[in-house]
Design a protein around this motif. Structure first.
Motif, PDB file in Angstrom:
ATOM      1  N   ARG A 220       0.828  -1.207   0.000  1.00 37.59           N
ATOM      2  CA  ARG A 220       0.000   0.000   0.000  1.00 37.59           C
ATOM      3  C   ARG A 220       0.861   1.256   0.000  1.00 37.59           C
ATOM      4  O   ARG A 220       0.570   2.223  -0.713  1.00 37.59           O
ATOM      5  N   THR A 221       1.914   1.244   0.804  1.00 36.73           N
ATOM      6  CA  THR A 221       2.798   2.413   0.885  1.00 36.73           C
ATOM      7  C   THR A 221       3.486   2.679  -0.443  1.00 36.73           C
ATOM      8  O   THR A 221       3.537   3.819  -0.926  1.00 36.73           O
ATOM      9  N   MET A 222       4.021   1.620  -1.069  1.00 36.31           N
ATOM     10  CA  MET A 222       4.738   1.785  -2.335  1.00 36.31           C
ATOM     11  C   MET A 222       3.790   2.113  -3.475  1.00 36.31           C
ATOM     12  O   MET A 222       4.139   2.890  -4.379  1.00 36.31           O
ATOM     13  N   TRP A 223       2.589   1.559  -3.459  1.00 36.45           N
ATOM     14  CA  TRP A 223       1.613   1.831  -4.515  1.00 36.45           C
ATOM     15  C   TRP A 223       1.215   3.308  -4.502  1.00 36.45           C
ATOM     16  O   TRP A 223       1.004   3.920  -5.560  1.00 36.45           O
ATOM     17  N   ALA A 224       1.149   3.892  -3.322  1.00 31.53           N
ATOM     18  CA  ALA A 224       0.730   5.287  -3.193  1.00 31.53           C
ATOM     19  C   ALA A 224       1.768   6.267  -3.744  1.00 31.53           C
ATOM     20  O   ALA A 224       1.449   7.428  -4.007  1.00 31.53           O
ATOM     21  N   VAL A 225       2.995   5.804  -3.949  1.00 29.81           N
ATOM     22  CA  VAL A 225       4.053   6.676  -4.471  1.00 29.81           C
ATOM     23  C   VAL A 225       3.855   6.957  -5.958  1.00 29.81           C
ATOM     24  O   VAL A 225       4.342   7.957  -6.495  1.00 29.81           O
ATOM     25  N   HIS A 226       3.180   6.053  -6.673  1.00 34.91           N
ATOM     26  CA  HIS A 226       2.882   6.213  -8.100  1.00 34.91           C
ATOM     27  C   HIS A 226       4.125   6.185  -8.984  1.00 34.91           C
ATOM     28  O   HIS A 226       4.159   6.824 -10.041  1.00 34.91           O
TER      29      HIS A 226
END
Length: 305
Positions: A220-226
């Motif tokens: 979730r954290t890495m996905w939010a970085v785009h």
């Protein structure tokens, strides 16, 4: 949330995240100590791209349908997008057009026998074919041996096919296997992000992203970085349970296996004369022996019956 809402959110979050990364100095603008937002303001992007603030605000809210390629190119230049990010933005724009939907370019297809013959002929490099969702759908003996912890992981599907994303984020053993786990995990997420831009209507891909988002805080954290990544190559270090640490170079190339599906062929090899090459040769020998033993057992079983 429907597909259109999902798509607008992707565009909004991507453009906002890229805008936040560009400082006024990088954009050639006067600087001020009194700024309430990180990076550029929307009106600054609009001026630099040659459009109105209202127009750019609408674009960043996800209304990308009908935007010309010239304007998108201007926005991409202002936001200093790299090649992969620029491709992703244009993919998002194409997906938003009200044209007829076409089936997914990367739908599941069977790997033709000739492709497996090619993989089997490669003996000193680990080779495998994966689809856009990062499922390994074909491999040679060394490819299977090199990634044995992933193939043997409970995150593999019922057909025994491993998935790089599921292994990275849902099997804690991956942190022992991948020496540079965080960098590899970030690259994995960036590859899925690029695929989501290419194939926004791929239900299996959306299910995979939903599963990982639900079960993994790291994802979730890495996905939010785009972050976005299309080309996959570089150096990878693995802590292999049989031969120890390996430092390998890898390269992935597009591999069309049908008119409507494109997969990646990935090759892992070691620097000539290095310790990693000696260990990779040992692993290749072990894999060849295991393959020969398995085939002999099958033959003997068939003869008894």
């Amino acid at each position: 949330m429907d597909d259109h809402s999902d798509h607008r959110a992707e565009i909004r979050d991507f453009l906002a995240s890229r805008r936040a990364k560009i400082t006024p100095e990088q954009a050639g603008l006067p600087t001020s100590t009194r700024r309430r937002v990180p990076g550029l303001r929307r009106e600054e992007v609009a001026v630099l791209a040659g459009v109105s603030t209202e127009w750019y605000t609408r674009l960043e809210k996800g209304h990308i349908s009908g935007v010309s390629e010239d304007v998108l190119a201007a926005v991409a230049q202002v936001l200093q997008l790299d090649e992969d990010e620029r491709t992703y933005l244009f993919d998002l724009a194409r997906a938003a057009r009200p044209a007829r939907r076409t089936p997914s370019r990367r739908r599941d297809v069977e790997v033709p026998p000739r492709m497996q013959w090619l993989l089997d002929s490669i003996t000193m490099s680990a080779a495998f074919v994966r689809n856009g969702r990062l499922d390994v759908i074909a491999h040679n003996a060394l490819g299977r041996a090199l990634h044995a912890p992933m193939f043997d992981s409970p995150t593999s599907d019922k057909r025994g096919r491993p998935n790089f994303a599921r292994y990275h984020f849902l099997d804690t053993g991956s942190q022992d296997f991948f020496v540079d786990w965080e960098a590899g995990a970030a690259a994995t997420v960036a590859l899925l992000r690029a695929e989501a831009g290419r194939e926004p209507h791929d239900r299996a891909l959306r299910d995979l992203i939903g599963e990982l988002s639900t079960l993994s805080q790291d994802f979730r954290t890495m996905w939010a970085v785009h972050d976005v990544r299309i080309r996959h190559d570089g150096v990878k270090r693995l802590q292999h349970p049989e031969v120890g640490e390996l430092e390998l170079t890898y390269q992935s190339v597009d591999l069309p296996v049908s008119q409507r599906a494109v997969h990646d062929l990935s090759l892992y090899t070691a620097e000539p004369g290095s310790t990693s090459e000696e260990r990779l040769k040992l692993l290749a020998s072990l894999a060849a022996t295991a393959t020969h033993t398995a085939r002999t057992n099958v033959t003997e079983t068939d003869q008894r019956h």
